[in-house]
Every structure is written in C-alpha cells, then in structure tokens.
Design an enzyme around this catalytic site. Sequence first.
Site, PDB file in Angstrom:
ATOM      1  N   CYS A   1       4.987  -7.409   7.652  1.00 17.06           N
ATOM      2  CA  CYS A   1       5.916  -6.912   8.674  1.00 17.06           C
ATOM      3  C   CYS A   1       6.107  -7.971   9.748  1.00 17.06           C
ATOM      4  O   CYS A   1       5.185  -8.717  10.062  1.00 17.06           O
ATOM      5  CB  CYS A   1       5.347  -5.635   9.297  1.00 17.06           C
ATOM      6  SG  CYS A   1       6.477  -4.812  10.437  1.00 17.06           S
TER       7      CYS A   1
ATOM      8  N   GLU B   1       0.832  -1.205   0.000  1.00 16.28           N
ATOM      9  CA  GLU B   1       0.000   0.000   0.000  1.00 16.28           C
ATOM     10  C   GLU B   1       0.863   1.251   0.000  1.00 16.28           C
ATOM     11  O   GLU B   1       1.955   1.254   0.568  1.00 16.28           O
ATOM     12  CB  GLU B   1      -0.873   0.018   1.259  1.00 16.28           C
ATOM     13  CG  GLU B   1      -1.866  -1.104   1.309  1.00 16.28           C
ATOM     14  CD  GLU B   1      -2.573  -1.185   2.655  1.00 16.28           C
ATOM     15  OE1 GLU B   1      -2.533  -0.210   3.426  1.00 16.28           O
ATOM     16  OE2 GLU B   1      -3.157  -2.245   2.921  1.00 16.28           O
TER      17      GLU B   1
ATOM     18  N   ASN C   1      -5.522   4.608  15.421  1.00 13.92           N
ATOM     19  CA  ASN C   1      -6.478   4.283  14.385  1.00 13.92           C
ATOM     20  C   ASN C   1      -7.019   2.893  14.697  1.00 13.92           C
ATOM     21  O   ASN C   1      -6.262   1.921  14.694  1.00 13.92           O
ATOM     22  CB  ASN C   1      -5.699   4.248  13.062  1.00 13.92           C
ATOM     23  CG  ASN C   1      -6.514   4.714  11.904  1.00 13.92           C
ATOM     24  OD1 ASN C   1      -7.708   4.441  11.817  1.00 13.92           O
ATOM     25  ND2 ASN C   1      -5.859   5.404  10.999  1.00 13.92           N
TER      26      ASN C   1
ATOM     27  N   CYS D   1       3.294   8.218   1.405  1.00 12.42           N
ATOM     28  CA  CYS D   1       3.707   7.296   2.460  1.00 12.42           C
ATOM     29  C   CYS D   1       3.990   5.959   1.768  1.00 12.42           C
ATOM     30  O   CYS D   1       3.108   5.391   1.127  1.00 12.42           O
ATOM     31  CB  CYS D   1       2.568   7.165   3.474  1.00 12.42           C
ATOM     32  SG  CYS D   1       2.866   5.920   4.728  1.00 12.42           S
TER      33      CYS D   1
ATOM     34  N   CYS E   1      -2.570   1.668   7.750  1.00 10.76           N
ATOM     35  CA  CYS E   1      -1.781   0.828   6.855  1.00 10.76           C
ATOM     36  C   CYS E   1      -2.071  -0.646   7.065  1.00 10.76           C
ATOM     37  O   CYS E   1      -2.203  -1.110   8.178  1.00 10.76           O
ATOM     38  CB  CYS E   1      -0.311   1.078   7.092  1.00 10.76           C
ATOM     39  SG  CYS E   1       0.226   2.418   6.093  1.00 10.76           S
TER      40      CYS E   1
HETATM   41  N1  SAH Z   1       7.607   0.138  11.123  1.00  9.68           N
HETATM   42  C1  SAH Z   1       7.782   1.548  11.174  1.00  9.68           C
HETATM   43  C2  SAH Z   1       7.029   2.321  10.127  1.00  9.68           C
HETATM   44  C3  SAH Z   1       5.625   1.931   9.789  1.00  9.68           C
HETATM   45  S1  SAH Z   1       4.307   2.388  10.818  1.00  9.68           S
HETATM   46  C4  SAH Z   1       7.485   2.070  12.561  1.00  9.68           C
HETATM   47  O1  SAH Z   1       7.112   1.279  13.409  1.00  9.68           O
HETATM   48  O2  SAH Z   1       7.704   3.237  12.809  1.00  9.68           O
HETATM   49  C5  SAH Z   1       4.202   4.134  10.835  1.00  9.68           C
HETATM   50  C6  SAH Z   1       3.673   4.691  12.146  1.00  9.68           C
HETATM   51  O3  SAH Z   1       2.280   4.393  12.300  1.00  9.68           O
HETATM   52  C7  SAH Z   1       4.358   4.108  13.371  1.00  9.68           C
HETATM   53  O4  SAH Z   1       4.567   5.109  14.329  1.00  9.68           O
HETATM   54  C8  SAH Z   1       3.340   3.116  13.855  1.00  9.68           C
HETATM   55  O5  SAH Z   1       3.550   2.780  15.187  1.00  9.68           O
HETATM   56  C9  SAH Z   1       2.054   3.859  13.583  1.00  9.68           C
HETATM   57  N2  SAH Z   1       0.848   3.035  13.570  1.00  9.68           N
HETATM   58  C10 SAH Z   1       0.698   1.781  13.123  1.00  9.68           C
HETATM   59  N3  SAH Z   1      -0.559   1.367  13.284  1.00  9.68           N
HETATM   60  C11 SAH Z   1      -1.228   2.396  13.836  1.00  9.68           C
HETATM   61  C12 SAH Z   1      -2.575   2.586  14.249  1.00  9.68           C
HETATM   62  N4  SAH Z   1      -3.479   1.617  14.130  1.00  9.68           N
HETATM   63  N5  SAH Z   1      -2.906   3.792  14.765  1.00  9.68           N
HETATM   64  C13 SAH Z   1      -1.995   4.769  14.907  1.00  9.68           C
HETATM   65  N6  SAH Z   1      -0.716   4.646  14.532  1.00  9.68           N
HETATM   66  C14 SAH Z   1      -0.338   3.473  14.015  1.00  9.68           C
END
Ligand code: SAH
Length: 347
Positions: free
Chosen positions: A113, A93, A291, A106, A334
């Site tokens: 993952c 995505e 989220n 993004c 995501c």
């Molecule tokens: N693996 C990396 C980058 C991908 S996630 C990381 O962990 O930083 C990008 C950001 O979105 C990260 O801060 C992650 O913790 C956050 N994230 C993932 N799922 C989320 C959700 N359901 N609600 C809010 N933030 C979320």
Amino acid sequence: MDKININELAMEELEKYIESIGEKKFHARQIFKWLHRIGVTSFDEMSDISKTLRDKLKDMAYIPNLEIIECQKSKKDGTMKFLIKLDDNTAIESVFMRYHHGNTLCVSTQVGCKMGCKFCASTKEGFERHLLASEIEGQILTVQRYTNERISNVVYMGIGEPLDNYENVVKSIRLINNPYGLGIGARHISLSTCGIVPMIYKLAEENIQCTLSISLHATTDEKRKEIMPIANKYSIEELLTACKEYIKITKRRISFEYALIYGENDSYEDAIALAKLLRGMIAHVNLIPVNEIKNGQYKKATEKSVEKFMNTLNSCGIVTTVRRELGSDIDAACGQLRKKYIESINK
Ligand code: SAH
C-alpha cells in the site's frame, strides 16, 4: 502469442471471445460458471465442455493461480487468516470471519500500500502493484474452495487502498455480483477507503449499491495529518462533503471507521468533535481499538475509554458500535503475515 487471463473477461467479453475462436456463444455461460462460481484451477475440471474446446482454451488462455501458502486459524472464534501467493510470487492476505449474518471475507486490493497510515502494518513493506479484478475475486473463490463454506459477504478492507486501484476494484465488484458467478449482492459488499475524495464522487456515479466505509480516525486535520498522510491532500471538510454527496446520490448510509489510539484520539472531546462532524448525516460509526503492530508506536485505547467514547457518540444520536475483535490470537492485523513472508524470502 501471449495467453490471456480468462478470468478478467466479463460475461459479454467472454461470449465475444468464445465466438471469436469459432465456438457457440452459449459455452461462455458454462465456462463463466466454472471460473467464477466453482473457481476451477484448470480447464480440465470443466466436465461439460468438450475436450476439443478445453484444449483450445488451454492453448490460448490461462486461469490465474492463487495458492494458499499459509492458513492461521483462531482457536477462539474460527477466524482464518490466509497468506496467498500470486502468479508472480508476490503475496497478499485474506481473512475469513464468521458472523451471525454469514461468512465474510476481507480481501486485499493491492500488493502492499502507498497510503502510509502510521498505525497500519500493510504499508510498512511498501507498494508493489495493483491487484487485477480476477485476483480480487480469486481470493473469494480460493478461500471458498478451501473451506468448503459459502462466503456471503465481502469487505474490501485487506491490504491496499481500493480507490487507488479504482478500475480493477469496480470491475471486481461487478464480477462478484454476477448471478452466473458468485452472485454476491452489492449490499453484501463493503468498500473501505482512507478517503481519496475524487474517487468517492466517481464511485457514487457507478450505480453500485455497495456500502462505503470511510477511515476517518481523527476529528481535526492537524491530528489526521499526523497519522494519515492522505490528510495532507484532502481536508476532513472536503472528505465529508464528498460523503454527503455519496449519500445523496446512492441513498446509502456511510460507515465511519475510527481506530481508537491511546492518548491520541480517544478523549471525550474527540467524541464530541466527531459527533459534531457527523451531525445530520446518515452515518454509522465503527470504533476499532487499534490493533498494535510490531514495532508500532501506538497503543490500544483502554476498554474504559472505548466504552465512554461509544456512549458519548450514542448519546449524541450517532449510531456507534465497537468492532468485535476476531482472531486476536492470530496475526489478524492486515499486512503482518505478508511482512513475515517477505522477511523469510529475503533471508
Ligand atoms: N485502505 C483502506 C482499506 C484497508 S484498511 C482504508 O484505509 O480504509 C481497513 C481498515 O482497517 C481501515 O479503517 C484502516 O484504517 C484500519 N486499520 C489498519 N490498521 C489498523 C490497526 N493496526 N488497527 C486498527 N485498525 C486498523
């Protein structure tokens, strides 16, 4: 003989390659522009390259194919979420967002993952493979061609853990930076990590001026372990020591992401503890009301507690903002589109 993925070659490698097939070196720059600035999907689009050379390239090389199979567009703010299919039929995505400072994409860095953060949808379908540098850059080229709008900022915050795919991610940043390609400056690129400590030290030495974001999400190791398995490997203290070193070497400010989860990490005491942890660092905190994902156990913190959390941090001198929610009417968290895609092909 296997064909080579021509988009994986950096400029110097492409020059060597073009010479090795008996052609003049200057063609490499022309070809690089077609591949990395225009984002052509076939050699025949390269109108200033002779047919003989195009045919030669077709025999020996290929351009990776990223195919948009779904685009969800938010009616509220124009955010677009893309489901993109790769050469091996796996899917990732990318999310296109409009900000006042320009269009931001993004990007994903892995198919799935391994990190297993409890609140994150990307991790639910498991890990399939790393993305190649050309597939990371390819998301920008593909979406830019589709929307016909320039993308000026890139955030490595899609599916996957960038520092778990270190070499390809760094290579992709250099490709995206190249002035003959997209020419997006490193200061317009942010990389987000859940905190793979040794790789933070390594990244600091790369001499790349990108912004580093750390997904912190908790103020004690105990709580962090509950929501992020990576916390079992590295303590918050080890993580913050690496961050301080990163700031010292790169002179860049670090951004800390903190997803506010109702009743888990959103109290006044948490805000005070966070301020204490970050005291004295050149840091910025980005609060994200979590989220909520399908079948997920976590609920979004209330608006009131988000505001209080932000005010507490700000009054302690920690610059804090709440991430504006974009695309709330589409599957913006995501991993949710990919999840649906996997469910549909497994039917
Ligand atoms: N693996 C990396 C980058 C991908 S996630 C990381 O962990 O930083 C990008 C950001 O979105 C990260 O801060 C992650 O913790 C956050 N994230 C993932 N799922 C989320 C959700 N359901 N609600 C809010 N933030 C979320």
